[in-house]
Design a protein around this motif. Structure first.
Motif, mmCIF file in Angstrom:
data_model
loop_
_atom_site.group_PDB
_atom_site.id
_atom_site.type_symbol
_atom_site.label_atom_id
_atom_site.label_comp_id
_atom_site.label_asym_id
_atom_site.label_seq_id
_atom_site.Cartn_x
_atom_site.Cartn_y
_atom_site.Cartn_z
ATOM 1 N N ALA A 1 0.911 -1.279 -0.115
ATOM 2 C CA ALA A 1 -0.029 -0.056 0.014
ATOM 3 C C ALA A 1 0.958 1.207 -0.043
ATOM 4 C CB ALA A 1 -0.779 -0.094 1.042
ATOM 5 N N PHE A 2 1.042 1.799 -1.212
ATOM 6 C CA PHE A 2 1.894 2.913 -1.406
ATOM 7 C C PHE A 2 1.429 3.900 -2.178
ATOM 8 C CE2 PHE A 2 5.363 -0.324 -0.618
ATOM 9 C CZ PHE A 2 5.776 0.137 0.605
ATOM 10 N N ALA A 3 2.053 5.296 -2.048
ATOM 11 C CA ALA A 3 1.392 6.442 -2.686
ATOM 12 C C ALA A 3 1.095 6.072 -4.216
ATOM 13 C CB ALA A 3 2.346 7.472 -2.496
ATOM 14 N N PRO B 1 2.471 6.515 2.487
ATOM 15 C CA PRO B 1 3.754 6.895 2.215
ATOM 16 C C PRO B 1 4.086 6.449 0.872
ATOM 17 C CG PRO B 1 3.928 4.954 3.602
ATOM 18 C CD PRO B 1 2.264 5.317 3.502
ATOM 19 N N SER B 2 5.060 6.951 0.425
ATOM 20 C CA SER B 2 5.592 6.448 -1.092
ATOM 21 C C SER B 2 6.582 5.396 -0.684
ATOM 22 C CB SER B 2 6.428 7.589 -1.674
ATOM 23 O OG SER B 2 7.583 7.742 -1.076
ATOM 24 N N MET B 3 6.963 4.483 -1.587
ATOM 25 C CA MET B 3 7.909 3.142 -1.257
ATOM 26 C C MET B 3 9.142 4.105 -0.839
ATOM 27 S SD MET B 3 9.190 0.042 -3.486
ATOM 28 C CE MET B 3 7.745 -0.631 -3.614
ATOM 29 N N SER C 1 1.964 5.513 8.421
ATOM 30 C CA SER C 1 0.620 5.170 8.314
ATOM 31 C C SER C 1 0.318 5.430 6.930
ATOM 32 C CB SER C 1 -0.293 5.908 9.172
ATOM 33 O OG SER C 1 -0.074 5.537 10.627
ATOM 34 N N VAL C 2 -0.699 4.491 6.286
ATOM 35 C CA VAL C 2 -1.388 4.827 5.016
ATOM 36 C C VAL C 2 -2.379 5.840 5.140
ATOM 37 C CG1 VAL C 2 -2.715 3.779 3.168
ATOM 38 C CG2 VAL C 2 -0.931 2.419 4.526
ATOM 39 N N VAL C 3 -2.402 6.773 4.451
ATOM 40 C CA VAL C 3 -3.267 7.971 4.392
ATOM 41 C C VAL C 3 -4.261 7.859 2.985
ATOM 42 C CG1 VAL C 3 -3.644 10.539 4.166
ATOM 43 C CG2 VAL C 3 -1.723 9.512 5.596
ATOM 44 N N LEU C 4 -5.376 7.811 3.277
ATOM 45 C CA LEU C 4 -6.443 7.529 2.151
ATOM 46 C C LEU C 4 -7.288 8.709 1.604
ATOM 47 C CD1 LEU C 4 -7.699 3.895 3.259
ATOM 48 C CD2 LEU C 4 -6.039 4.426 1.479
ATOM 49 N N TYR C 5 -7.498 8.932 0.336
ATOM 50 C CA TYR C 5 -8.320 10.147 -0.190
ATOM 51 C C TYR C 5 -9.321 9.373 -1.057
ATOM 52 C CZ TYR C 5 -9.331 14.462 -2.459
ATOM 53 O OH TYR C 5 -9.986 15.703 -2.875
#
Length: 369
Positions: A142-144, A156-158, A229-233
């Motif tokens: 789960a990356f940007a 985050p980006s990888m 942390s994964v940020v979701l839009y």
């Protein structure tokens, strides 16, 4: 597309955590998604909730673990054993051992040795991955830029994750200079500093705050794990939604930059998640202005809903100083504190639910120390 986002109550008394059930689509044609699994005992509650509200054969199209902390991860094994999950999204540290190796201090360590150490130290993540494979669930990073159901990953980006990984509490020592060269140094909290913060929290002092005098400050620092942390839009009817996990000011900044790069508008959200259960270290005035918009006139109309996953009795979560900051910027702020909170997002309300009352603006707040 409609999107119902329900924050389940996680933890008893002072145990914070996250478990968010999402229904997206239309009332009679929808899919389900889970973001985080809370504590170990939360898993049974998630399963019961899904079956009660969506039928005995309820299934998840997606399950996402925002980061590796136990209050987000430990309930997922029960979910994976009991509920059919099509896709699991997470960060598996050992899979990135080869790329991250130069960022660790020990230059004699091998890729295989680092991978074994990471898999052992993050055994809960390893168990979750093994369960997913056994259940024929697809496992994804789960990356940007990745799309998870109706959501786009902003952070985050990888590259960022690789530099944060050596700074996690349960990884070998980082190569500080190599990470500093990329501007991604946060550092590890020593046991002594963690003890100091705990003692300081127990001696919390209080002060007064007015609408026009905000005491929340910029520069708060949270852990590297939280910043991963994964940020979701998500873009939905009525406006976008933002889920933040335990991200801090840096993680939110990376997310904002990615949103701009992708052409996704900020400051027009219909709902946002208050980061890290309302911790003061994860939000600052400048970042909140950038993401949510500037402070609004007092007693003006609300502009968005803000939800915070918080236990019923915890002196550290949520902080009044943080709740006030979201309220100032037009937020209708509610906290779980033992009760589910739902953003219906166009779906009809289910029987047994009532309108949640917003938290007040607090004149007494914590000293920012």
């Amino acid at each position: 597309m409609k999107c119902e986002i329900e924050f389940l109550p996680v933890g008893d008394v002072s145990k914070a955590g996250d478990a968010i059930v999402i229904r997206y689509g239309e009332p009679y044609d929808y899919k389900l998604m889970l973001v985080d699994g809370g504590h170990a005992e939360t898993g049974d509650r998630i399963v019961a909730h899904l079956r009660k509200n969506f039928g005995p054969d309820a299934a998840l199209e997606h399950a996402l673990l925002t980061h590796s902390d136990g209050d987000h991860a430990n309930g997922l094994p029960t979910v994976l054993k009991t509920i059919r999950v099509a896709n699991l999204w997470l960060h598996a540290p050992w899979l990135h051992a080869a790329d991250a190796l130069p960022l660790f201090a020990n230059k004699t360590m091998t890729v295989d040795g680092l991978a074994r150490t990471l898999k052992s130290n993050y055994d809960i993540i390893s168990d979750i991955c093994d369960l997913a494979v056994a259940q024929r669930c697809y496992v994804h990073a789960a990356f940007a830029g990745y799309q998870i159901g109706p959501f786009r990953v902003l952070s985050p980006s990888m590259r960022t994750y690789l530099h944060l990984l050596p700074q996690f509490d349960k990884t070998p020592d980082p190569d500080q200079r190599a990470i500093e060269r990329q501007g991604l140094w946060i550092g590890k909290a020593s046991p002594a500093s963690r003890l100091f913060e705990s003692v300081k929290a127990s001696l919390q002092s209080w002060t007064t705050e007015t609408w026009d005098r905000e005491r929340l400050r910029d520069g708060g620092i949270t852990s590297a794990s939280n910043e991963s942390s994964v940020v979701l839009y998500g873009s939905f009817e009525g406006g976008p939604a933002l889920l933040t996990g335990d991200a801090g000011n840096r993680g939110l900044g990376w997310a904002a930059e990615e949103a701009v790069r992708l052409g996704l508008p900020l400051q027009g959200f219909q709902m946002v998640q208050v980061p890290h259960h309302g911790s003061r270290r994860n939000s600052g005035p400048t970042m909140l202005d950038r993401i949510l918009g500037p402070i609004q006139p007092q007693h003006g109309p609300t502009r968005f809903h803000a939800y915070v996953s918080a236990p019923t009795d915890d002196s550290k979560h949520p902080r009044n100083i943080v709740l006030n900051a979201f309220t100032r910027r037009g937020g209708y702020v509610t906290a779980t504190q033992g009760v589910s909170k739902v953003h219906w997002g166009g779906f009809p309300a289910r029987p047994g639910y009532s309108a949640a009352q917003p938290l007040p603006f607090f004149s007494r707040v914590e000293e920012y120390t």
